[in-house]
Design an enzyme around this catalytic site. Structure first.
Site, PDB file in Angstrom:
ATOM      1  N   ILE A  48       5.193   3.175   6.017  1.00 16.69           N
ATOM      2  CA  ILE A  48       5.479   1.857   6.597  1.00 16.69           C
ATOM      3  C   ILE A  48       5.442   0.729   5.564  1.00 16.69           C
ATOM      4  CG2 ILE A  48       4.910   0.214   8.425  1.00 16.69           C
ATOM      5  CD1 ILE A  48       3.814   2.591   9.993  1.00 16.69           C
ATOM      6  N   GLY A  77      -7.172   1.257  -2.071  1.00 15.84           N
ATOM      7  CA  GLY A  77      -7.358  -0.183  -2.242  1.00 15.84           C
ATOM      8  C   GLY A  77      -7.279  -0.957  -0.938  1.00 15.84           C
ATOM      9  N   GLU A  97      -1.718  -2.673  -6.416  1.00 11.59           N
ATOM     10  CA  GLU A  97      -2.293  -1.569  -7.203  1.00 11.59           C
ATOM     11  C   GLU A  97      -1.211  -0.567  -7.582  1.00 11.59           C
ATOM     12  OE1 GLU A  97      -5.338  -0.257  -4.436  1.00 11.59           O
ATOM     13  OE2 GLU A  97      -4.179   1.544  -4.079  1.00 11.59           O
ATOM     14  N   GLY A 113       2.178   4.864   1.740  1.00  7.80           N
ATOM     15  CA  GLY A 113       2.602   5.384   3.045  1.00  7.80           C
ATOM     16  C   GLY A 113       3.987   4.887   3.402  1.00  7.80           C
ATOM     17  N   GLY A 116       0.805  -1.226   0.000  1.00 10.32           N
ATOM     18  CA  GLY A 116       0.000   0.000   0.000  1.00 10.32           C
ATOM     19  C   GLY A 116       0.826   1.259   0.000  1.00 10.32           C
ATOM     20  N   LYS A 133       1.865  12.534  16.830  1.00 12.89           N
ATOM     21  CA  LYS A 133       2.134  13.846  17.432  1.00 12.89           C
ATOM     22  C   LYS A 133       3.105  13.748  18.607  1.00 12.89           C
ATOM     23  CE  LYS A 133      -0.725  15.757  14.573  1.00 12.89           C
ATOM     24  NZ  LYS A 133      -0.077  16.240  13.362  1.00 12.89           N
TER      25      LYS A 133
HETATM   26  N1  COA Z   1      -4.485  11.428  15.433  1.00 11.70           N
HETATM   27  C1  COA Z   1      -3.983  12.615  15.023  1.00 11.70           C
HETATM   28  N2  COA Z   1      -3.109  12.724  13.980  1.00 11.70           N
HETATM   29  C2  COA Z   1      -2.737  11.600  13.369  1.00 11.70           C
HETATM   30  C3  COA Z   1      -3.209  10.345  13.762  1.00 11.70           C
HETATM   31  C4  COA Z   1      -4.128  10.276  14.852  1.00 11.70           C
HETATM   32  N3  COA Z   1      -4.613   9.122  15.269  1.00 11.70           N
HETATM   33  N4  COA Z   1      -2.671   9.416  12.978  1.00 11.70           N
HETATM   34  C5  COA Z   1      -1.871  10.044  12.124  1.00 11.70           C
HETATM   35  N5  COA Z   1      -1.903  11.355  12.370  1.00 11.70           N
HETATM   36  C6  COA Z   1      -1.153  12.387  11.632  1.00 11.70           C
HETATM   37  C7  COA Z   1       0.336  12.058  11.651  1.00 11.70           C
HETATM   38  O1  COA Z   1       0.963  12.604  12.797  1.00 11.70           O
HETATM   39  C8  COA Z   1       0.812  12.704  10.377  1.00 11.70           C
HETATM   40  O2  COA Z   1       0.869  14.105  10.594  1.00 11.70           O
HETATM   41  P1  COA Z   1       2.154  14.933  10.123  1.00 11.70           P
HETATM   42  O3  COA Z   1       2.121  14.818   8.609  1.00 11.70           O
HETATM   43  O4  COA Z   1       1.857  16.285  10.632  1.00 11.70           O
HETATM   44  O5  COA Z   1       3.311  14.247  10.737  1.00 11.70           O
HETATM   45  C9  COA Z   1      -0.367  12.494   9.423  1.00 11.70           C
HETATM   46  O6  COA Z   1      -1.517  12.320  10.256  1.00 11.70           O
HETATM   47  C10 COA Z   1      -0.208  11.277   8.498  1.00 11.70           C
HETATM   48  O7  COA Z   1      -0.034  10.111   9.265  1.00 11.70           O
HETATM   49  P2  COA Z   1       1.010   8.993   8.849  1.00 11.70           P
HETATM   50  O8  COA Z   1       0.806   7.837   9.697  1.00 11.70           O
HETATM   51  O9  COA Z   1       2.376   9.596   8.797  1.00 11.70           O
HETATM   52  O10 COA Z   1       0.535   8.679   7.386  1.00 11.70           O
HETATM   53  P3  COA Z   1       1.327   7.989   6.191  1.00 11.70           P
HETATM   54  O11 COA Z   1       2.076   8.980   5.433  1.00 11.70           O
HETATM   55  O12 COA Z   1       2.028   6.762   6.638  1.00 11.70           O
HETATM   56  O13 COA Z   1       0.112   7.602   5.289  1.00 11.70           O
HETATM   57  C11 COA Z   1      -2.101   6.990   4.874  1.00 11.70           C
HETATM   58  C12 COA Z   1      -0.900   6.798   5.740  1.00 11.70           C
HETATM   59  C13 COA Z   1      -2.806   8.273   5.197  1.00 11.70           C
HETATM   60  C14 COA Z   1      -1.708   7.026   3.409  1.00 11.70           C
HETATM   61  C15 COA Z   1      -2.943   5.790   5.046  1.00 11.70           C
HETATM   62  O14 COA Z   1      -3.393   5.686   6.355  1.00 11.70           O
HETATM   63  C16 COA Z   1      -4.144   5.763   4.120  1.00 11.70           C
HETATM   64  O15 COA Z   1      -4.572   6.647   3.443  1.00 11.70           O
HETATM   65  N6  COA Z   1      -4.705   4.587   4.103  1.00 11.70           N
HETATM   66  C17 COA Z   1      -5.888   4.317   3.328  1.00 11.70           C
HETATM   67  C18 COA Z   1      -5.564   4.050   1.907  1.00 11.70           C
HETATM   68  C19 COA Z   1      -4.714   2.856   1.712  1.00 11.70           C
HETATM   69  O16 COA Z   1      -4.333   2.144   2.601  1.00 11.70           O
HETATM   70  N7  COA Z   1      -4.414   2.576   0.474  1.00 11.70           N
HETATM   71  C20 COA Z   1      -3.615   1.411   0.189  1.00 11.70           C
HETATM   72  C21 COA Z   1      -3.524   1.092  -1.166  1.00 11.70           C
HETATM   73  S1  COA Z   1      -2.611   2.362  -2.062  1.00 11.70           S
END
Ligand code: COA
Length: 431
Positions: A219, A336, A238, A217, A215, A361
């Site tokens: 991780i 996805g 994807e 992000g 996916g 945070k």
């Molecule tokens: N409460 C408050 N803020 C939160 C939070 C919470 N529970 N969880 C995350 N955040 C903040 C983080 O601190 C970060 O902020 P910053 O940019 O100011 O540091 C921001 O939200 C993004 O979080 P992060 O965990 O760093 O996201 P990421 O870059 O690893 O991306 C997503 C993760 C958003 C892409 C992912 O969760 C997502 O969209 N998933 C759904 C779609 C998916 O999985 N697609 C897969 C196929 S492509």
């Protein structure tokens, strides 16, 4: 008319190509780097000419001038997923949002539930048979190509000609615009200690011969770099990025053990470096397909040992994952994630991983919470979630009771929040 003559006849400047657009049109644009910069810049420059035109896309990368709250009555963006260019507008409400499973956008288009009057897409140069490859964003764009009144391609020699079901013939095209701008590059992020620790837990649970979906992000990328010592991995995903290319180069991906499309890896959009785009060019190992193919759960699940690796932002004690919003503030979209979680659950020997740093945070907030914050958009349901992995370990939830889930999840919470979570779980009658 020869295909070369047809090409010449359809060639336009970006500004002239805009004449295909009418008031009220829905313009479909592919994912990410498949967005055509010359066309969208021209549309931005001339946006005040139009009324009620919508530009619909799953992941907009550049901040074009039409992304402007002052001119939304002329041209408005409609997001299937928010990224950096569109998040603020989505949160403020002047960018629209259509909730969706990525796998289903093509059928929404085919059924006319999402309009597709015009397609604007990047494309490879035309081959000797008159075909262009929409290799960077095959996604829902192929469904729109089949339905649209007008198809405008921005032909760029830097776009790879990929194999698969991603080709458009010159006879289908209304206008062509040529550009040579380098394709936008999105590199791998720096991987910190937390993603690395999570990546190690996941990598340890991936057997040789597994087929991977990776996916979006930080991780998921951290997992990939820890898989280079595995053997005979396959790819059914994807998004193809540099991480997957690195796995091919390391010899870890051979695709030979795949039980569905052995020998081939499949993806629906690309996001990476110039090197990745070169790697995709006429690569016999790779096929780019529409997203209703790559993300169809029944097709993807024909891969035994299908591994889905996706990120979330918040998980409650039942395992419900809010991966796309922070409370009621939209952050991204479902993408996805739900498609591949369910596909991995159905696959023989499959494993769906949801990865989550235990805190956000600066360790002030636990991402594992008793109940999701009010308004959170649930991405993966409690009935689908299986492995949840933080830097403190792995919670395996499928088949487990609500009480067992709470115990498993508290065990992978940051130690500073365990007492608080245990007390909340007791109040919720989970412990
Ligand atoms: N409460 C408050 N803020 C939160 C939070 C919470 N529970 N969880 C995350 N955040 C903040 C983080 O601190 C970060 O902020 P910053 O940019 O100011 O540091 C921001 O939200 C993004 O979080 P992060 O965990 O760093 O996201 P990421 O870059 O690893 O991306 C997503 C993760 C958003 C892409 C992912 O969760 C997502 O969209 N998933 C759904 C779609 C998916 O999985 N697609 C897969 C196929 S492509």
């Amino acid at each position: 008319m020869s295909i070369q003559d047809a090409y010449k006849q359809k060639r336009r400047t970006a500004e002239d190509a805009l004449t295909v657009v009418r008031d009220g049109d829905f313009i479909i644009v592919p994912t990410g780097v498949g967005e055509p910069p010359a066309l969208l810049t021209a549309l931005s420059q001339h946006r005040r000419r139009y009324r009620d035109v919508k530009v619909a896309q799953i992941l907009a990368l550049r901040k074009y001038a039409y992304l402007d709250p002052e001119t939304v009555e002329h041209v408005r963006h409609v997001a299937f997923f928010f990224g950096g260019a569109t998040r603020a507008g989505g949160q403020a409400g002047w960018i629209d949002f259509i909730p969706n499973y990525f796998s289903e956008i093509p059928s929404l288009i085919e059924r006319g539930q999402i309009a597709s009057d015009v397609v604007f897409s990047m494309a490879s140069p035309m081959d000797q048979h008159g075909y262009f490859s929409l290799s960077l964003g095959t996604d829902y764009t192929m469904a729109a190509v089949a339905r649209a009144r007008a198809i405008v391609l921005e032909v760029n020699p830097n776009v790879p000609f990929a194999n698969g079901d991603c080709h458009v013939h010159i006879s289908q095209v209304s206008a062509l615009v040529e550009s040579e701008e380098p394709i936008l590059e999105v590199g791998l992020p720096n991987i910190g200690a937390v993603p690395q620790a999570i990546g190690k837990y996941v990598a340890d649970l991936i057997e040789d011969g597994s087929t991977l979906q990776i996916g979006y992000g930080a991780i998921p990328d951290a997992v990939v770099v820890q898989l280079t010592q595995k053997h005979d991995l396959g790819i059914h995903t994807e998004m193809i990025g540099d991480g997957i290319m690195t796995l091919v180069e390391s010899g870890a991906v051979t695709n030979r053990k795949k039980t569905y499309l052995p020998g081939k890896m499949v993806a629906t959009f690309a996001l990476g470096s110039k090197k990745l785009y070169a790697f995709m060019h006429r690569n016999p190992m790779l096929e780019m397909h529409p997203v209703n193919f790559t993300n169809d759960l029944c097709l993807a699940a024909q891969n035994d040992k299908l591994i889905a690796i996706n990120a979330t932002m918040q998980v409650d004690l039942l395992g419900q994952c809010g991966s796309e919003s922070i409370g009621d503030l939209p952050y991204s979209g479902t993408g996805g994630q739900a498609d591949f979680v369910r596909a991995a659950n159905r696959s023989k020997g499959g494993k769906a991983f949801i990865v989550v740093p235990s805190t956000a945070k600066g360790d002030s907030i636990s991402r594992i919470v008793p109940v999701l914050a009010t308004g959170t958009h649930v991405t993966t349901s409690k009935n689908d979630v299986n492995y949840v992995v933080s830097e403190y370990g792995v919670a395996q939830l499928r088949g487990k009771s609500a009480k067992q889930r709470a115990q498993e999840l508290i065990a992978i919470t940051h130690p500073d929040f365990r007492a608080e979570l245990t007390a909340a779980a007791k109040r919720l009658r989970l412990l």
